[in-house]
Design a protein around this motif. Structure first.
Motif, PDB file in Angstrom:
ATOM      1  N   VAL A 179      -6.651  42.031  65.118  1.00  0.00           N
ATOM      2  CA  VAL A 179      -5.652  43.205  65.391  1.00  0.00           C
ATOM      3  C   VAL A 179      -5.880  44.044  63.932  1.00  0.00           C
ATOM      4  CG1 VAL A 179      -3.480  44.083  65.855  1.00  0.00           C
ATOM      5  CG2 VAL A 179      -4.239  42.017  66.977  1.00  0.00           C
ATOM      6  N   VAL A 180      -6.156  45.174  64.004  1.00  0.00           N
ATOM      7  CA  VAL A 180      -6.138  45.894  62.704  1.00  0.00           C
ATOM      8  C   VAL A 180      -4.836  46.824  62.999  1.00  0.00           C
ATOM      9  CG1 VAL A 180      -7.313  47.713  61.266  1.00  0.00           C
ATOM     10  CG2 VAL A 180      -8.675  45.833  62.459  1.00  0.00           C
ATOM     11  N   TRP A 181      -4.006  46.486  62.041  1.00  0.00           N
ATOM     12  CA  TRP A 181      -2.666  47.461  62.338  1.00  0.00           C
ATOM     13  C   TRP A 181      -2.651  48.919  61.796  1.00  0.00           C
ATOM     14  CZ3 TRP A 181       1.164  44.412  64.858  1.00  0.00           C
ATOM     15  CH2 TRP A 181       0.665  43.117  65.121  1.00  0.00           C
ATOM     16  N   ARG A 182      -1.894  49.592  62.464  1.00  0.00           N
ATOM     17  CA  ARG A 182      -1.904  50.933  62.246  1.00  0.00           C
ATOM     18  C   ARG A 182      -0.224  51.344  62.280  1.00  0.00           C
ATOM     19  NH1 ARG A 182      -6.821  52.619  65.494  1.00  0.00           N
ATOM     20  NH2 ARG A 182      -5.311  53.592  67.098  1.00  0.00           N
ATOM     21  N   PRO A 183       0.195  52.369  61.594  1.00  0.00           N
ATOM     22  CA  PRO A 183       1.561  52.659  61.893  1.00  0.00           C
ATOM     23  C   PRO A 183       1.793  52.890  63.535  1.00  0.00           C
ATOM     24  CG  PRO A 183       0.783  54.028  60.099  1.00  0.00           C
ATOM     25  CD  PRO A 183      -0.328  53.093  60.519  1.00  0.00           C
ATOM     26  N   GLY A 184       2.903  52.390  63.943  1.00  0.00           N
ATOM     27  CA  GLY A 184       3.245  52.496  65.455  1.00  0.00           C
ATOM     28  C   GLY A 184       2.472  51.424  66.122  1.00  0.00           C
ATOM     29  N   THR A 185       1.637  50.549  65.659  1.00  0.00           N
ATOM     30  CA  THR A 185       0.982  49.402  66.390  1.00  0.00           C
ATOM     31  C   THR A 185       1.975  48.207  66.778  1.00  0.00           C
ATOM     32  OG1 THR A 185      -1.135  49.993  65.428  1.00  0.00           O
ATOM     33  CG2 THR A 185      -0.896  47.807  66.383  1.00  0.00           C
ATOM     34  N   VAL A 186       1.988  47.826  67.895  1.00  0.00           N
ATOM     35  CA  VAL A 186       2.759  46.827  68.468  1.00  0.00           C
ATOM     36  C   VAL A 186       1.716  45.734  69.075  1.00  0.00           C
ATOM     37  CG1 VAL A 186       4.547  45.871  70.036  1.00  0.00           C
ATOM     38  CG2 VAL A 186       4.614  48.127  68.865  1.00  0.00           C
ATOM     39  N   ALA A 187       1.992  44.415  68.895  1.00  0.00           N
ATOM     40  CA  ALA A 187       1.085  43.651  69.273  1.00  0.00           C
ATOM     41  C   ALA A 187       1.948  42.346  69.954  1.00  0.00           C
ATOM     42  CB  ALA A 187       0.054  42.816  68.411  1.00  0.00           C
ATOM     43  N   ILE A 188       1.589  42.166  71.204  1.00  0.00           N
ATOM     44  CA  ILE A 188       2.267  40.940  71.793  1.00  0.00           C
ATOM     45  C   ILE A 188       1.298  40.081  72.039  1.00  0.00           C
ATOM     46  CG2 ILE A 188       3.564  40.427  73.985  1.00  0.00           C
ATOM     47  CD1 ILE A 188       4.195  43.455  74.399  1.00  0.00           C
ATOM     48  N   TRP A 189       1.647  38.680  71.775  1.00  0.00           N
ATOM     49  CA  TRP A 189       0.573  37.631  71.992  1.00  0.00           C
ATOM     50  C   TRP A 189       1.314  36.524  72.723  1.00  0.00           C
ATOM     51  CZ3 TRP A 189       2.336  38.431  66.633  1.00  0.00           C
ATOM     52  CH2 TRP A 189       2.953  37.346  66.260  1.00  0.00           C
ATOM     53  N   ASP A 190       0.394  35.422  73.352  1.00  0.00           N
ATOM     54  CA  ASP A 190       0.816  34.331  73.890  1.00  0.00           C
ATOM     55  C   ASP A 190       0.476  33.247  73.165  1.00  0.00           C
ATOM     56  OD1 ASP A 190       0.718  32.155  75.732  1.00  0.00           O
ATOM     57  OD2 ASP A 190       0.469  33.390  77.520  1.00  0.00           O
ATOM     58  N   ASN A 191       1.428  32.178  72.524  1.00  0.00           N
ATOM     59  CA  ASN A 191       1.227  31.132  71.926  1.00  0.00           C
ATOM     60  C   ASN A 191       0.523  30.254  72.563  1.00  0.00           C
ATOM     61  OD1 ASN A 191       2.828  32.115  69.577  1.00  0.00           O
ATOM     62  ND2 ASN A 191       4.466  31.249  70.512  1.00  0.00           N
ATOM     63  N   ARG A 192       0.725  30.052  73.921  1.00  0.00           N
ATOM     64  CA  ARG A 192      -0.225  28.862  74.601  1.00  0.00           C
ATOM     65  C   ARG A 192      -1.744  29.191  74.665  1.00  0.00           C
ATOM     66  NH1 ARG A 192       4.172  29.809  78.405  1.00  0.00           N
ATOM     67  NH2 ARG A 192       3.296  31.968  78.659  1.00  0.00           N
ATOM     68  N   THR A 193      -1.977  30.582  74.890  1.00  0.00           N
ATOM     69  CA  THR A 193      -3.306  30.949  75.180  1.00  0.00           C
ATOM     70  C   THR A 193      -4.116  30.996  74.051  1.00  0.00           C
ATOM     71  OG1 THR A 193      -2.733  32.195  77.181  1.00  0.00           O
ATOM     72  CG2 THR A 193      -4.615  32.692  76.250  1.00  0.00           C
ATOM     73  N   THR A 194      -3.467  31.580  72.719  1.00  0.00           N
ATOM     74  CA  THR A 194      -4.010  31.766  71.570  1.00  0.00           C
ATOM     75  C   THR A 194      -3.720  30.922  70.131  1.00  0.00           C
ATOM     76  OG1 THR A 194      -2.579  33.768  71.268  1.00  0.00           O
ATOM     77  CG2 THR A 194      -5.003  34.174  72.026  1.00  0.00           C
ATOM     78  N   TRP A 195      -4.348  30.993  69.305  1.00  0.00           N
ATOM     79  CA  TRP A 195      -3.753  30.822  67.947  1.00  0.00           C
ATOM     80  C   TRP A 195      -3.935  32.120  67.244  1.00  0.00           C
ATOM     81  CZ3 TRP A 195      -7.902  26.476  65.570  1.00  0.00           C
ATOM     82  CH2 TRP A 195      -7.615  25.280  65.984  1.00  0.00           C
ATOM     83  N   HIS A 196      -3.276  32.018  65.894  1.00  0.00           N
ATOM     84  CA  HIS A 196      -3.371  33.324  65.209  1.00  0.00           C
ATOM     85  C   HIS A 196      -3.281  33.104  63.641  1.00  0.00           C
ATOM     86  CE1 HIS A 196       0.877  32.960  65.963  1.00  0.00           C
ATOM     87  NE2 HIS A 196       1.208  33.557  64.650  1.00  0.00           N
TER      88      HIS A 196
END
Ligand code: AKG
Ligand code: FE2
Length: 275
Positions: free
Chosen positions: A233-250
């Motif tokens: 995820v490359v953040w920009r102003p106004g970016t929102v990320a929603i993630w799933d802790n079961r499906t992914t690592w970060h």
């Protein structure tokens, strides 16, 4: 829902959705996309703190993180901050959040508030693709295995963060956590098999000591990152990320020294996990 893959096996960038008002079928479709692709990115949002909280409540409820600083006026919102003069960031190694809870948080809604001029990307890796890529022998070896998870060594008064320059910003030094989960879980909503161990919070397999567990644990941690199960995820102003802790690592990149970065996180409640 109009979306593009971020990479072949993980991530989705969604267009034409306003998170401040999303509801009903659109919210249902967004949830399925998060569960399935692991992380969803939405651009050009302008979520107020109230709208951020309301979205999380419509989604299914909020968990308060024990450790991160909270917003004074909105204690549901955790602050993920690195100041310009700090060296250490939060989440700067591959992990999944809250695996140390017996009913782990489903995921997070992370809103970019202050960004460095460049850097500070967040990388994600898909644990369904990770599981699929394991050899049949390794799959057989972990079938039915459970693991113990805790965060005590990370956040206690003399823990990992205490030795860094963000130690003073964190809370919950006396909180005790511990949870047992299957090493391979089924996603509570999609039913997909997922590898559910991580290098930050998984300590040992049930019936084995830490020492006895380390060789197999390390093999799994190494195997979990494949050439093609990651996106960023490359953040920009106004970016929102929603993630799933079961499906992914970060893994939050710490490559913007000298600049501040501040993200506002609401942690979404989850489900008990089963094999
Ligand atoms: O700062 C980020 O991008 C993510 C940090 C993190 O690991 C988290 O909020 O759980
Ligand atoms: Fe995290």
């Amino acid at each position: 829902m109009d979306w593009q893959p971020m990479a072949d096996k993980v991530g989705a960038e969604v267009r034409g959705v306003d998170l401040a008002t999303i509801n009903g079928e659109d919210l249902y479709a967004l949830k399925q996309l998060v569960y399935d692709r692991g992380v969803v990115v939405l651009r050009d949002q302008s979520l107020s703190p109230e709208e951020h909280i309301a979205l999380a409540e419509r989604w299914g409820g909020i968990d308060i993180n024990n450790y991160f600083p909270l917003q004074d006026e909105y204690p549901q919102i955790a602050i993920v901050r690195k100041a310009a003069d700090q060296q250490t960031n939060i989440g700067g190694a591959w992990h999944t959040d809250h695996s140390y809870d017996q009913v782990p948080a489903m995921g997070s809604i992370l809103v970019a508030r202050t960004l460095p001029p460049s850097g500070g990307d967040t990388h994600f890796a898909h644990m369904g693709a990770a599981y699929d890529s394991l050899s049949d022998d390794l799959k057989a070896e972990i079938e039915g295995l459970q693991a113990f998870h805790t965060a005590d060594h990370v956040y206690k008064a003399d823990g990992i963060y205490a030795h860094t320059d963000i130690g003073k910003d964190l809370r919950g030094h006396d909180v005790k956590t511990g949870a047992f989960h299957p090493v391979v879980i089924r996603h509570p909503q999609t039913g997909r098999k997922l590898l559910y161990v991580n290098g930050s919070f998984t300590i040992h397999f049930v019936g084995k000591t830490r020492e006895e567990s380390l060789p197999l644990l390390q093999r799994l941690l190494d195997a979990a990152l494949t050439a093609d199960n990651q996106c960023k995820v490359v953040w920009r102003p106004g970016t929102v990320a929603i993630w799933d802790n079961r499906t992914t690592w970060h893994n939050a990149m710490n490559d913007y020294h000298g600049y501040a970065r501040e993200m506002h996180r609401i942690t979404l409640s989850g489900d008990a996990l089963a094999a």
